[in-house]
Scaffold this motif. Structure first.
Motif, mmCIF file in Angstrom:
data_model
loop_
_atom_site.group_PDB
_atom_site.id
_atom_site.type_symbol
_atom_site.label_atom_id
_atom_site.label_comp_id
_atom_site.label_asym_id
_atom_site.label_seq_id
_atom_site.Cartn_x
_atom_site.Cartn_y
_atom_site.Cartn_z
ATOM 1 N N TRP A 201 1.096 -0.408 10.859
ATOM 2 C CA TRP A 201 1.978 -1.106 9.929
ATOM 3 C C TRP A 201 1.229 -1.987 8.942
ATOM 4 O O TRP A 201 1.714 -2.250 7.841
ATOM 5 C CB TRP A 201 3.053 -1.882 10.692
ATOM 6 N N VAL A 202 0.026 -2.413 9.295
ATOM 7 C CA VAL A 202 -0.817 -3.098 8.307
ATOM 8 C C VAL A 202 -1.074 -2.162 7.136
ATOM 9 O O VAL A 202 -0.921 -2.539 5.965
ATOM 10 C CB VAL A 202 -2.160 -3.543 8.922
ATOM 11 N N LEU A 203 -1.444 -0.936 7.445
ATOM 12 C CA LEU A 203 -1.741 0.032 6.386
ATOM 13 C C LEU A 203 -0.497 0.384 5.581
ATOM 14 O O LEU A 203 -0.559 0.521 4.347
ATOM 15 C CB LEU A 203 -2.355 1.295 6.995
ATOM 16 N N TYR A 204 0.644 0.519 6.246
ATOM 17 C CA TYR A 204 1.886 0.797 5.510
ATOM 18 C C TYR A 204 2.169 -0.310 4.494
ATOM 19 O O TYR A 204 2.496 -0.036 3.326
ATOM 20 C CB TYR A 204 3.068 0.915 6.481
ATOM 21 N N PHE A 205 2.050 -1.554 4.943
ATOM 22 C CA PHE A 205 2.383 -2.659 4.041
ATOM 23 C C PHE A 205 1.324 -2.867 2.963
ATOM 24 O O PHE A 205 1.652 -3.291 1.843
ATOM 25 C CB PHE A 205 2.621 -3.947 4.838
ATOM 26 N N LEU A 206 0.073 -2.571 3.259
ATOM 27 C CA LEU A 206 -0.954 -2.625 2.217
ATOM 28 C C LEU A 206 -0.648 -1.599 1.127
ATOM 29 O O LEU A 206 -0.744 -1.903 -0.072
ATOM 30 C CB LEU A 206 -2.336 -2.366 2.812
ATOM 31 N N CYS A 207 -0.271 -0.395 1.548
ATOM 32 C CA CYS A 207 0.067 0.648 0.576
ATOM 33 C C CYS A 207 1.299 0.269 -0.241
ATOM 34 O O CYS A 207 1.337 0.467 -1.467
ATOM 35 C CB CYS A 207 0.295 1.983 1.280
ATOM 36 N N LEU A 208 2.315 -0.272 0.415
ATOM 37 C CA LEU A 208 3.522 -0.694 -0.293
ATOM 38 C C LEU A 208 3.207 -1.807 -1.293
ATOM 39 O O LEU A 208 3.738 -1.813 -2.417
ATOM 40 C CB LEU A 208 4.577 -1.171 0.702
ATOM 41 N N THR A 209 2.351 -2.735 -0.892
ATOM 42 C CA THR A 209 1.975 -3.831 -1.793
ATOM 43 C C THR A 209 1.261 -3.298 -3.026
ATOM 44 O O THR A 209 1.549 -3.703 -4.158
ATOM 45 C CB THR A 209 1.067 -4.837 -1.054
ATOM 46 N N LEU A 210 0.316 -2.388 -2.820
ATOM 47 C CA LEU A 210 -0.416 -1.795 -3.939
ATOM 48 C C LEU A 210 0.469 -0.900 -4.801
ATOM 49 O O LEU A 210 0.181 -0.701 -5.983
ATOM 50 C CB LEU A 210 -1.601 -0.984 -3.416
ATOM 51 N N LEU B 255 -8.860 -9.205 -4.185
ATOM 52 C CA LEU B 255 -9.486 -8.850 -2.914
ATOM 53 C C LEU B 255 -8.709 -7.744 -2.211
ATOM 54 O O LEU B 255 -9.259 -7.040 -1.354
ATOM 55 C CB LEU B 255 -9.556 -10.075 -1.987
ATOM 56 N N MET B 256 -7.447 -7.589 -2.582
ATOM 57 C CA MET B 256 -6.634 -6.519 -1.996
ATOM 58 C C MET B 256 -7.270 -5.158 -2.269
ATOM 59 O O MET B 256 -7.147 -4.232 -1.456
ATOM 60 C CB MET B 256 -5.221 -6.558 -2.571
ATOM 61 N N TYR B 257 -7.996 -5.045 -3.401
ATOM 62 C CA TYR B 257 -8.639 -3.782 -3.746
ATOM 63 C C TYR B 257 -9.832 -3.497 -2.837
ATOM 64 O O TYR B 257 -10.323 -2.370 -2.784
ATOM 65 C CB TYR B 257 -9.102 -3.792 -5.203
ATOM 66 N N VAL B 258 -10.319 -4.517 -2.157
ATOM 67 C CA VAL B 258 -11.401 -4.361 -1.187
ATOM 68 C C VAL B 258 -10.820 -4.205 0.216
ATOM 69 O O VAL B 258 -11.287 -3.392 1.015
ATOM 70 C CB VAL B 258 -12.358 -5.571 -1.230
ATOM 71 N N ILE B 259 -9.790 -4.981 0.494
ATOM 72 C CA ILE B 259 -9.185 -4.995 1.830
ATOM 73 C C ILE B 259 -8.624 -3.623 2.200
ATOM 74 O O ILE B 259 -8.831 -3.140 3.323
ATOM 75 C CB ILE B 259 -8.072 -6.057 1.889
ATOM 76 N N ALA B 260 -7.903 -2.996 1.278
ATOM 77 C CA ALA B 260 -7.279 -1.703 1.587
ATOM 78 C C ALA B 260 -8.313 -0.632 1.960
ATOM 79 O O ALA B 260 -8.157 0.032 2.992
ATOM 80 C CB ALA B 260 -6.405 -1.247 0.421
ATOM 81 N N PRO B 261 -9.385 -0.436 1.162
ATOM 82 C CA PRO B 261 -10.403 0.537 1.581
ATOM 83 C C PRO B 261 -11.077 0.184 2.905
ATOM 84 O O PRO B 261 -11.391 1.082 3.696
ATOM 85 C CB PRO B 261 -11.420 0.502 0.422
ATOM 86 N N LEU B 262 -11.293 -1.113 3.153
ATOM 87 C CA LEU B 262 -11.865 -1.510 4.443
ATOM 88 C C LEU B 262 -10.925 -1.133 5.590
ATOM 89 O O LEU B 262 -11.371 -0.689 6.654
ATOM 90 C CB LEU B 262 -12.139 -3.018 4.462
ATOM 91 N N GLY B 263 -9.626 -1.316 5.362
ATOM 92 C CA GLY B 263 -8.649 -0.933 6.377
ATOM 93 C C GLY B 263 -8.676 0.566 6.650
ATOM 94 O O GLY B 263 -8.581 0.998 7.802
ATOM 95 N N ILE B 264 -8.814 1.360 5.589
ATOM 96 C CA ILE B 264 -8.894 2.815 5.742
ATOM 97 C C ILE B 264 -10.161 3.191 6.506
ATOM 98 O O ILE B 264 -10.137 4.048 7.394
ATOM 99 C CB ILE B 264 -8.884 3.507 4.368
ATOM 100 N N LEU B 265 -11.277 2.550 6.153
ATOM 101 C CA LEU B 265 -12.536 2.841 6.829
ATOM 102 C C LEU B 265 -12.464 2.477 8.320
ATOM 103 O O LEU B 265 -12.955 3.216 9.176
ATOM 104 C CB LEU B 265 -13.678 2.070 6.159
ATOM 105 N N HIS B 266 -11.842 1.352 8.615
ATOM 106 C CA HIS B 266 -11.627 0.934 10.001
ATOM 107 C C HIS B 266 -10.827 1.990 10.764
ATOM 108 O O HIS B 266 -11.178 2.373 11.890
ATOM 109 C CB HIS B 266 -10.880 -0.408 9.995
ATOM 110 N N PHE B 267 -9.782 2.475 10.139
ATOM 111 C CA PHE B 267 -8.916 3.488 10.752
ATOM 112 C C PHE B 267 -9.673 4.801 10.940
ATOM 113 O O PHE B 267 -9.564 5.467 11.970
ATOM 114 C CB PHE B 267 -7.685 3.681 9.866
ATOM 115 N N TRP B 268 -10.471 5.172 9.929
ATOM 116 C CA TRP B 268 -11.246 6.420 9.973
ATOM 117 C C TRP B 268 -12.231 6.403 11.139
ATOM 118 O O TRP B 268 -12.297 7.344 11.920
ATOM 119 C CB TRP B 268 -11.985 6.606 8.651
#
Length: 207
Positions: A51-60, A154-167
């Motif tokens: 749900w962190v990733l869902y809300f990051l995507c919705l925010t962006l 920073l959201m532009y950095v946070i989202a890719p970091l979240g994806i990398l964490h998930f990957w």
């Protein structure tokens, strides 16, 4: 055609969004309390992370939707979406800190340093903290509009970091379908911003 809800309608939309955003939390709480999960810590950790990733995507997604639909009022929902991304990130971190390490700070620190996927996930969470703390109107005035905007990029950095964490987390299970889907969505949402920035720069150069 632009659609502009009245103040009362917008308040209703915000209330509905707030209630819907809490549904995943209520569901996880209920399933944990009723013993539905075989491994509750793992299930809640995984669920909150998703749900962190869902809300990051919705925010962006707010800015592209606003630009292409003319629904400028969507901007007024972005703060809530971002705060819910932080809310679920905090729960995700709490499950890791408590469930995996029993609130043992030194043990957690060693784990953060030792395992790369935890390192990037922890970095993303830490970067979310100043965004949550500066989400109020008072902080916007205190920082000034331009500095506030730069900080929240920073959201532009946070989202890719979240994806990398998930990957990296899925790498051990050789299941990359979900990380790829999230990665494509984030790449498109960030790519649009790069495109708009380059288009604006070219237009300014020609002027």
């Amino acid at each position: 055609m632009a659609v502009n809800p009245t103040s009362r309608q917008l308040s209703g939309i915000k209330a509905a969004l707030f209630a819907l955003a809490l549904v995943p939390f209520a569901r996880l709480f209920y399933l944990t309390a009723t013993g539905a999960f075989v491994e509750p810590v793992e299930a809640v950790t995984r669920g909150t992370g998703d749900w962190v990733l869902y809300f990051l995507c919705l925010t962006l997604a707010v800015t592209p939707l606003r630009r292409y639909t003319g629904w400028n009022w969507l901007v007024k929902l972005r703060r809530m979406l971002g705060l819910f991304a932080f809310f679920y990130a905090f729960l995700h971190f709490l499950m890791f800190f408590w469930g995996d390490h029993g609130f043992d700070v030194p043990a957690m620190g060693k784990d953060v340093i030792k395992r790369p996927f935890i390192t990037v996930g922890f970095a993303a969470f830490v970067l979310l903290i100043p965004l949550a703390l500066t989400s109020t109107n008072g902080m916007i005035k205190r920082l000034g509009g331009k500095r506030w905007q730069w900080l929240h990029r920073l959201m532009y950095v946070i989202a890719p970091l979240g994806i990398l964490h998930f990957w990296w987390m899925k790498a051990g299970k050789h299941n990359f379908t979900e990380p790829i889907i999230f990665g494509v969505i984030v790449a498109v949402l960030l790519g649009l911003r790069v495109y708009w920035s380059r288009t604006k720069a070219l237009a300014a150069a020609r002027a």
